[in-house]
Write a protein that holds these residues in place. Sequence first.
Motif, short mmCIF file in Angstrom:
data_model
loop_
_atom_site.label_atom_id
_atom_site.label_comp_id
_atom_site.label_asym_id
_atom_site.label_seq_id
_atom_site.Cartn_x
_atom_site.Cartn_y
_atom_site.Cartn_z
N TYR A 21 31.71 19.04 -31.66
CA TYR A 21 31.94 19.41 -33.06
C TYR A 21 33.42 19.30 -33.40
N ILE A 22 34.27 19.81 -32.51
CA ILE A 22 35.72 19.84 -32.77
C ILE A 22 36.31 18.44 -32.84
N ILE A 23 35.95 17.59 -31.89
CA ILE A 23 36.60 16.26 -31.85
C ILE A 23 36.00 15.30 -32.87
N GLN A 24 34.78 15.58 -33.35
CA GLN A 24 34.16 14.71 -34.35
C GLN A 24 34.48 15.15 -35.78
N ALA A 25 35.04 16.33 -35.93
CA ALA A 25 35.34 16.84 -37.27
C ALA A 25 36.36 15.95 -37.96
N PRO A 26 36.18 15.69 -39.24
CA PRO A 26 37.15 14.87 -39.97
C PRO A 26 38.52 15.54 -40.01
N THR A 27 39.55 14.75 -39.90
CA THR A 27 40.92 15.27 -39.83
C THR A 27 41.38 15.75 -41.20
N PRO A 28 42.41 16.59 -41.24
CA PRO A 28 42.90 17.11 -42.52
C PRO A 28 43.39 16.04 -43.48
N GLU A 29 43.69 14.83 -42.98
CA GLU A 29 44.18 13.77 -43.87
C GLU A 29 43.08 13.20 -44.75
N ILE A 30 41.83 13.38 -44.36
CA ILE A 30 40.69 12.86 -45.13
C ILE A 30 40.50 13.74 -46.37
N PRO A 31 40.15 13.17 -47.52
CA PRO A 31 39.94 13.97 -48.73
C PRO A 31 39.03 15.16 -48.49
N ALA A 32 39.40 16.30 -49.05
CA ALA A 32 38.72 17.56 -48.76
C ALA A 32 37.22 17.50 -49.07
N ALA A 33 36.86 16.89 -50.18
CA ALA A 33 35.44 16.84 -50.54
C ALA A 33 34.63 16.09 -49.49
N ASP A 34 35.19 15.01 -48.94
CA ASP A 34 34.49 14.26 -47.90
C ASP A 34 34.37 15.08 -46.62
N ARG A 35 35.38 15.88 -46.33
CA ARG A 35 35.36 16.70 -45.12
C ARG A 35 34.30 17.80 -45.23
N LEU A 36 34.16 18.40 -46.41
CA LEU A 36 33.23 19.53 -46.57
C LEU A 36 31.78 19.13 -46.32
N ILE A 37 31.44 17.90 -46.59
CA ILE A 37 30.06 17.45 -46.33
C ILE A 37 29.74 17.60 -44.85
N TYR A 38 30.70 17.29 -44.00
CA TYR A 38 30.50 17.43 -42.55
C TYR A 38 30.31 18.90 -42.17
N PHE A 39 31.17 19.76 -42.70
CA PHE A 39 31.14 21.17 -42.28
C PHE A 39 29.95 21.93 -42.87
N ALA A 40 29.40 21.46 -43.99
CA ALA A 40 28.27 22.16 -44.61
C ALA A 40 27.07 22.23 -43.66
N ALA A 41 26.94 21.25 -42.79
CA ALA A 41 25.80 21.21 -41.87
C ALA A 41 25.93 22.22 -40.73
N TYR A 42 27.09 22.85 -40.60
CA TYR A 42 27.32 23.75 -39.46
C TYR A 42 27.56 25.20 -39.87
N LEU A 43 27.31 25.55 -41.13
CA LEU A 43 27.67 26.87 -41.61
C LEU A 43 26.98 28.01 -40.87
N GLU A 44 25.77 27.80 -40.41
CA GLU A 44 25.06 28.85 -39.66
C GLU A 44 24.63 28.33 -38.29
N HIS A 45 25.50 27.57 -37.66
CA HIS A 45 25.19 27.03 -36.33
C HIS A 45 25.03 28.16 -35.32
N ARG A 46 24.22 27.94 -34.31
CA ARG A 46 23.97 29.00 -33.31
C ARG A 46 25.20 29.31 -32.48
N ASP A 47 26.13 28.34 -32.37
CA ASP A 47 27.38 28.58 -31.65
C ASP A 47 28.35 29.29 -32.61
N ASN A 48 28.79 30.49 -32.25
CA ASN A 48 29.62 31.28 -33.15
C ASN A 48 30.92 30.59 -33.50
N LEU A 49 31.53 29.90 -32.54
CA LEU A 49 32.79 29.22 -32.84
C LEU A 49 32.59 28.15 -33.91
N ILE A 50 31.52 27.39 -33.78
CA ILE A 50 31.26 26.31 -34.73
C ILE A 50 31.00 26.89 -36.13
#
Length: 423
Positions: free
Chosen positions: A162-191
């Motif tokens: 999850y950490i290494i595949q996450a879009p970097t801060p240089e990518i537009p924020a809206a594009d990045r949020l699409i990735y993170f939306a899928a992990y909001l209630e992931h079973r791994d607490n860190l994620i």
Amino acid sequence: MKRTSAAVLFHATLWTVCGMLAAVFSTAHGCPFCLAPGQTWAEMVAEADVVVLAELQSTDDGSTGNAPSSIVKVLRVHKGRTHLPTGKLITIPDYIFADQGATVLLKGSLQDDSRPVVNETFANQTPQQPAAPPVIRKVSAKTSTTIVWDFSEPQSSVAFDYIIQAPTPEIPAADRLIYFAAYLEHRDNLIAADAWGEFANAQYEDIVRVRQSLPVENLRTWIADPDTSPDRLGLYGMLLGLCGDASDVDFLKRQIGQPSTDNVRFGVEGLMGGLLLLAGDDGLTFLEESRLKNSATPTYECFPVIQALQFVWTYEATLFEKDRLRKSVHPLLHREDVRETVIRDLSRWQDWTAVTVMPDVYEASRQDDPRTVRAIVGFLMTCRKAPEADPATIAAADRLLTTIRQQDGGLVKAVERDLGVTP
């Protein structure tokens, strides 16, 4: 996400302080209904020179007299391949709390040791002789690079992916949020915590841009779950307000419910904000009838409404007529526990019609509530300078300000100094 009762209690205390401050000082930074999160993993990885997943081989807690340390074997390298090949055994100057064989996430920075090091020097003068330059007998140079480890904790390979595949801060924020939306209630607490942090850090306008990609069915499930943590509940309520449909109006009303007289409910301000986004005037009427116009409503049920109104005023300026929002909080001017906050909001919202009720509010607060009196004085001074205030309103403000000056001139002068106002 589930929390222990101790964690909920901690969050409750924090919300009481931060939430009420947010009601007074609205901000345009990050998610309107989220507490400020820590640094996200994408930010930390961007700053790091070395990021690896390793396997814990052994640990020394320092009880033998040595400094605490851990030996790990490098399994996967995301950053820093030229310095740490896969399979290499390295020693970390830290005790890692994990069992042998556990996977560990390591993050560090490179320190350049290429600098001259003076091993021996002396000066060729005595106290009786003139000072002379020191004579350097020996100089050596280091040319190695050292890895300084600043993070080493057990993490799963799933979290590493999850950490290494996450879009970097240089990518537009809206594009990045699409990735993170899928992990909001992931079973791994860190994620899950990190994905929430990305939304908490995001600007509201960027969140709006991804409304069509939000997991609407999941949001309904999470909001209805009594074990959903309060910090997430506020975010989820706002998100459902952005992506939900007409059926969610009644759903949010049920989740908000009638005022609770038993306990403080945290995160409800986001549910109220989501209701206002979906239902408009109908949602505001519900909040007015159930809370703002109900004198028996506890204070902790009023502040979330104020926060929700501040939200739509700041971020959704065309959702309501401004006078509609202004008048909705007028009943709270007669409530001792929230009137100061409301007066400051009305001053920012340029609601000079409230000057007509300020004499009554002043009389009710002048004996034992100097903070509210200061808010009134600030309101009156701002009103007097407002170009949109009519002459009759300015005259009413002048009369009350004169009365307050006669009764408490020191307080008025203090407010004048704070505002930089010339009497």
